[in-house]
Design an enzyme around this catalytic site. Structure first.
Site, mmCIF file in Angstrom:
data_model
loop_
_atom_site.group_PDB
_atom_site.id
_atom_site.type_symbol
_atom_site.label_atom_id
_atom_site.label_comp_id
_atom_site.label_asym_id
_atom_site.label_seq_id
_atom_site.Cartn_x
_atom_site.Cartn_y
_atom_site.Cartn_z
ATOM 1 N N HIS A 79 0.832 -1.209 0.000
ATOM 2 C CA HIS A 79 0.000 0.000 0.000
ATOM 3 C C HIS A 79 0.863 1.253 0.000
ATOM 4 C CE1 HIS A 79 0.450 -0.664 4.453
ATOM 5 N NE2 HIS A 79 0.505 0.661 4.511
ATOM 6 N N GLU A 130 -3.753 3.951 2.100
ATOM 7 C CA GLU A 130 -3.948 4.252 3.515
ATOM 8 C C GLU A 130 -3.941 5.772 3.652
ATOM 9 O OE1 GLU A 130 -0.659 2.955 5.992
ATOM 10 O OE2 GLU A 130 -1.866 3.069 7.814
HETATM 11 CO CO CO Z 1 0.928 1.734 6.300
#
Ligand code: CO
Length: 134
Positions: A79, A130
């Protein structure tokens, strides 16, 4: 809305090997491994002048990155994390824009002790995103 790139997280099957590669081959400053049992990962932080790379290795039998490593046995980018000023405002904006917030949609305390949300990779060019309140 999004601000600085806080980190890029890379899931790795062999943490020692990955750490050595960043330290010795790429010449980066790396931390010692840090166990984060609440998040099911062991992390090594790679400190770069403008951001961080986090090497993630599964910890325990319910690690959120185990499924990713099952599908990508050699590891890979897991991510990216962008900073936001206000996580609730960011959450509401994502929902209004039709982007899917993972889980129950409520911010959780992330690996750095700050509120985070994860956004569905299918809504963001195949990348898990995120958002962290900086
Ligand atoms: Co992270």
């Amino acid at each position: 809305m999004i601000g600085r790139l806080n980190h890029v997280a890379i899931a790795v099957p062999d943490l020692e090997k990955a750490t050595a590669m960043y330290r010795d081959t790429l010449g980066a400053k790396v931390s010692d491994p840090i166990d984060e049992p609440d998040h099911g990962v062991t992390v090594v932080f790679v400190e770069l002048p403008n951001t961080k790379v986090e090497l993630l290795h599964p910890l325990g039998d319910k690690s959120p990155i185990q499924g990713y490593l099952d599908k990508n046995p050699g590891g890979g980018m897991h991510h990216v994390c962008y900073e936001v000023d206000d996580i609730m405002m960011a959450r509401d904006r994502m929902k209004a824009e039709g982007a899917r917030v993972l889980g129950d949609g409520e911010p959780k305390i992330g690996a750095h002790g700050k509120p985070v949300l994860f956004l569905h990779p299918k809504d963001f060019c195949g990348t898990l995103v995120e958002l962290e309140q900086a």
